[in-house]
Design a protein around this motif. Sequence first.
Motif, PDB file in Angstrom:
ATOM      1  N   PRO A   1      58.414  25.201  51.896  1.00  0.00           N
ATOM      2  CA  PRO A   1      59.864  25.057  51.874  1.00  0.00           C
ATOM      3  C   PRO A   1      60.426  24.439  50.596  1.00  0.00           C
ATOM      4  O   PRO A   1      61.602  24.639  50.280  1.00  0.00           O
ATOM      5  N   GLN A   2      59.628  23.705  49.851  1.00  0.00           N
ATOM      6  CA  GLN A   2      60.113  23.094  48.604  1.00  0.00           C
ATOM      7  C   GLN A   2      60.433  24.195  47.598  1.00  0.00           C
ATOM      8  O   GLN A   2      59.641  25.132  47.416  1.00  0.00           O
ATOM      9  N   LEU A   3      61.597  24.093  46.942  1.00  0.00           N
ATOM     10  CA  LEU A   3      61.963  25.092  45.940  1.00  0.00           C
ATOM     11  C   LEU A   3      60.896  25.169  44.857  1.00  0.00           C
ATOM     12  O   LEU A   3      60.506  24.154  44.268  1.00  0.00           O
ATOM     13  N   HIS A   4      60.407  26.377  44.643  1.00  0.00           N
ATOM     14  CA  HIS A   4      59.439  26.641  43.579  1.00  0.00           C
ATOM     15  C   HIS A   4      59.644  28.092  43.145  1.00  0.00           C
ATOM     16  O   HIS A   4      59.959  28.952  43.960  1.00  0.00           O
ATOM     17  N   VAL A   5      59.476  28.323  41.855  1.00  0.00           N
ATOM     18  CA  VAL A   5      59.755  29.641  41.296  1.00  0.00           C
ATOM     19  C   VAL A   5      58.469  30.196  40.675  1.00  0.00           C
ATOM     20  O   VAL A   5      57.953  29.637  39.706  1.00  0.00           O
ATOM     21  N   HIS A   6      57.984  31.290  41.244  1.00  0.00           N
ATOM     22  CA  HIS A   6      56.770  31.954  40.764  1.00  0.00           C
ATOM     23  C   HIS A   6      57.074  32.745  39.494  1.00  0.00           C
ATOM     24  O   HIS A   6      58.122  33.392  39.400  1.00  0.00           O
ATOM     25  N   HIS A   7      56.139  32.723  38.558  1.00  0.00           N
ATOM     26  CA  HIS A   7      56.187  33.535  37.341  1.00  0.00           C
ATOM     27  C   HIS A   7      54.809  34.193  37.239  1.00  0.00           C
ATOM     28  O   HIS A   7      53.830  33.531  36.886  1.00  0.00           O
ATOM     29  N   ILE A   8      54.740  35.476  37.598  1.00  0.00           N
ATOM     30  CA  ILE A   8      53.451  36.164  37.694  1.00  0.00           C
ATOM     31  C   ILE A   8      53.395  37.273  36.657  1.00  0.00           C
ATOM     32  O   ILE A   8      54.216  38.201  36.667  1.00  0.00           O
ATOM     33  N   VAL A   9      52.428  37.173  35.758  1.00  0.00           N
ATOM     34  CA  VAL A   9      52.226  38.192  34.731  1.00  0.00           C
ATOM     35  C   VAL A   9      51.592  39.403  35.396  1.00  0.00           C
ATOM     36  O   VAL A   9      50.598  39.282  36.106  1.00  0.00           O
ATOM     37  N   ARG A  10      52.198  40.578  35.152  1.00  0.00           N
ATOM     38  CA  ARG A  10      51.702  41.804  35.768  1.00  0.00           C
ATOM     39  C   ARG A  10      51.373  42.850  34.707  1.00  0.00           C
ATOM     40  O   ARG A  10      51.979  42.894  33.644  1.00  0.00           O
ATOM     41  N   TYR A  11      50.402  43.665  35.037  1.00  0.00           N
ATOM     42  CA  TYR A  11      49.986  44.789  34.197  1.00  0.00           C
ATOM     43  C   TYR A  11      49.940  46.042  35.070  1.00  0.00           C
ATOM     44  O   TYR A  11      49.572  45.969  36.248  1.00  0.00           O
ATOM     45  N   GLN A  12      50.247  47.162  34.491  1.00  0.00           N
ATOM     46  CA  GLN A  12      50.146  48.411  35.243  1.00  0.00           C
ATOM     47  C   GLN A  12      48.710  48.673  35.677  1.00  0.00           C
ATOM     48  O   GLN A  12      48.471  49.398  36.637  1.00  0.00           O
ATOM     49  N   SER A  13      47.766  48.040  35.001  1.00  0.00           N
ATOM     50  CA  SER A  13      46.354  48.211  35.334  1.00  0.00           C
ATOM     51  C   SER A  13      45.850  47.181  36.351  1.00  0.00           C
ATOM     52  O   SER A  13      44.690  47.256  36.759  1.00  0.00           O
ATOM     53  N   ASP A  14      46.704  46.229  36.775  1.00  0.00           N
ATOM     54  CA  ASP A  14      46.186  45.230  37.718  1.00  0.00           C
ATOM     55  C   ASP A  14      45.998  45.865  39.092  1.00  0.00           C
ATOM     56  O   ASP A  14      46.644  46.855  39.437  1.00  0.00           O
ATOM     57  N   PRO A  15      45.057  45.344  39.881  1.00  0.00           N
ATOM     58  CA  PRO A  15      44.668  45.995  41.130  1.00  0.00           C
ATOM     59  C   PRO A  15      45.767  46.047  42.202  1.00  0.00           C
ATOM     60  O   PRO A  15      45.660  46.833  43.139  1.00  0.00           O
ATOM     61  N   ALA A  16      46.812  45.263  42.063  1.00  0.00           N
ATOM     62  CA  ALA A  16      47.881  45.285  43.054  1.00  0.00           C
ATOM     63  C   ALA A  16      49.070  46.136  42.612  1.00  0.00           C
ATOM     64  O   ALA A  16      49.971  46.381  43.408  1.00  0.00           O
ATOM     65  N   TRP A  17      49.082  46.558  41.355  1.00  0.00           N
ATOM     66  CA  TRP A  17      50.234  47.292  40.807  1.00  0.00           C
ATOM     67  C   TRP A  17      50.519  48.542  41.616  1.00  0.00           C
ATOM     68  O   TRP A  17      49.577  49.246  41.979  1.00  0.00           O
ATOM     69  N   PRO A  18      51.719  48.860  41.931  1.00  0.00           N
ATOM     70  CA  PRO A  18      52.976  48.171  41.636  1.00  0.00           C
ATOM     71  C   PRO A  18      53.428  47.254  42.766  1.00  0.00           C
ATOM     72  O   PRO A  18      54.549  46.750  42.746  1.00  0.00           O
ATOM     73  N   SER A  19      52.569  47.022  43.730  1.00  0.00           N
ATOM     74  CA  SER A  19      52.921  46.205  44.897  1.00  0.00           C
ATOM     75  C   SER A  19      52.947  44.718  44.545  1.00  0.00           C
ATOM     76  O   SER A  19      52.414  44.305  43.516  1.00  0.00           O
ATOM     77  N   PRO A  20      53.493  43.890  45.428  1.00  0.00           N
ATOM     78  CA  PRO A  20      53.405  42.438  45.245  1.00  0.00           C
ATOM     79  C   PRO A  20      51.944  41.987  45.281  1.00  0.00           C
ATOM     80  O   PRO A  20      51.088  42.660  45.868  1.00  0.00           O
ATOM     81  N   VAL A  21      51.671  40.849  44.675  1.00  0.00           N
ATOM     82  CA  VAL A  21      50.295  40.369  44.569  1.00  0.00           C
ATOM     83  C   VAL A  21      49.801  39.649  45.819  1.00  0.00           C
ATOM     84  O   VAL A  21      48.603  39.562  46.045  1.00  0.00           O
ATOM     85  N   TRP A  22      50.713  39.154  46.655  1.00  0.00           N
ATOM     86  CA  TRP A  22      50.323  38.325  47.794  1.00  0.00           C
ATOM     87  C   TRP A  22      49.404  39.073  48.742  1.00  0.00           C
ATOM     88  O   TRP A  22      49.730  40.140  49.242  1.00  0.00           O
ATOM     89  N   GLY A  23      48.206  38.484  48.965  1.00  0.00           N
ATOM     90  CA  GLY A  23      47.281  39.001  49.945  1.00  0.00           C
ATOM     91  C   GLY A  23      46.541  40.269  49.561  1.00  0.00           C
ATOM     92  O   GLY A  23      45.823  40.834  50.374  1.00  0.00           O
ATOM     93  N   LYS A  24      46.687  40.732  48.323  1.00  0.00           N
ATOM     94  CA  LYS A  24      46.033  41.986  47.920  1.00  0.00           C
ATOM     95  C   LYS A  24      44.549  41.799  47.625  1.00  0.00           C
ATOM     96  O   LYS A  24      43.751  42.682  47.894  1.00  0.00           O
ATOM     97  N   LEU A  25      44.201  40.668  47.029  1.00  0.00           N
ATOM     98  CA  LEU A  25      42.822  40.423  46.617  1.00  0.00           C
ATOM     99  C   LEU A  25      42.379  39.028  47.039  1.00  0.00           C
ATOM    100  O   LEU A  25      43.206  38.112  47.110  1.00  0.00           O
ATOM    101  N   PRO A  26      41.087  38.845  47.255  1.00  0.00           N
ATOM    102  CA  PRO A  26      40.602  37.480  47.478  1.00  0.00           C
ATOM    103  C   PRO A  26      40.842  36.639  46.218  1.00  0.00           C
ATOM    104  O   PRO A  26      40.788  37.153  45.097  1.00  0.00           O
ATOM    105  N   VAL A  27      41.104  35.366  46.426  1.00  0.00           N
ATOM    106  CA  VAL A  27      41.335  34.456  45.302  1.00  0.00           C
ATOM    107  C   VAL A  27      40.063  34.355  44.464  1.00  0.00           C
ATOM    108  O   VAL A  27      38.957  34.218  44.993  1.00  0.00           O
ATOM    109  N   VAL A  28      40.241  34.425  43.147  1.00  0.00           N
ATOM    110  CA  VAL A  28      39.141  34.233  42.197  1.00  0.00           C
ATOM    111  C   VAL A  28      39.405  32.921  41.461  1.00  0.00           C
ATOM    112  O   VAL A  28      40.419  32.796  40.771  1.00  0.00           O
ATOM    113  N   PRO A  29      38.532  31.927  41.622  1.00  0.00           N
ATOM    114  CA  PRO A  29      38.773  30.643  40.956  1.00  0.00           C
ATOM    115  C   PRO A  29      38.623  30.752  39.442  1.00  0.00           C
ATOM    116  O   PRO A  29      37.853  31.580  38.935  1.00  0.00           O
TER     117      PRO A  29
END
Length: 139
Positions: free
Chosen positions: A87-115
């Motif tokens: 709930p705390q105001l926060h603004v995401h800034h996500i760098v995207r590439y046409q070659s990224d695995p989630a393109w053109p969809s949103p990134v949330w939940g598309k891939l397992p987190v990679v540390p």
Amino acid sequence: MAEIHPQLQKDCLVLGRFSLCHLLLTLDANYPWFILVPDRDNISEIFQLSREDQVQLMHESSALSEKLVQIFHADKLNVAALGNQVPQLHVHHIVRYQSDPAWPSPVWGKLPVVPYSAHAISELIAKLKRSGLSELNFV
């Protein structure tokens, strides 16, 4: 000083501070993903900020956005303030590439987190420091 929401503390690394916002790095190396968190208590929406803080948030977001596109040679930058889970105001800034695995969809939940490795985080911070983002004070 407003406390950063526990979920953001868990998922992110605090990199530094602008005059209004904390700059966080989301600990998911799938995407260069940064978050601005205004240092204000009990704010969940941009319109709840004072007019001065709204302008400052836009200034900090725009400055960060410009540098991220330059540093990472982004095809697109997704900027969003959702707050459905934090709930705390926060603004995401996500760098995207046409070659990224989630393109053109949103990134949330598309891939397992990679540390990130410690080395990758150090390199990323060095890039930000070299970018000339003079308003940012690193921690």
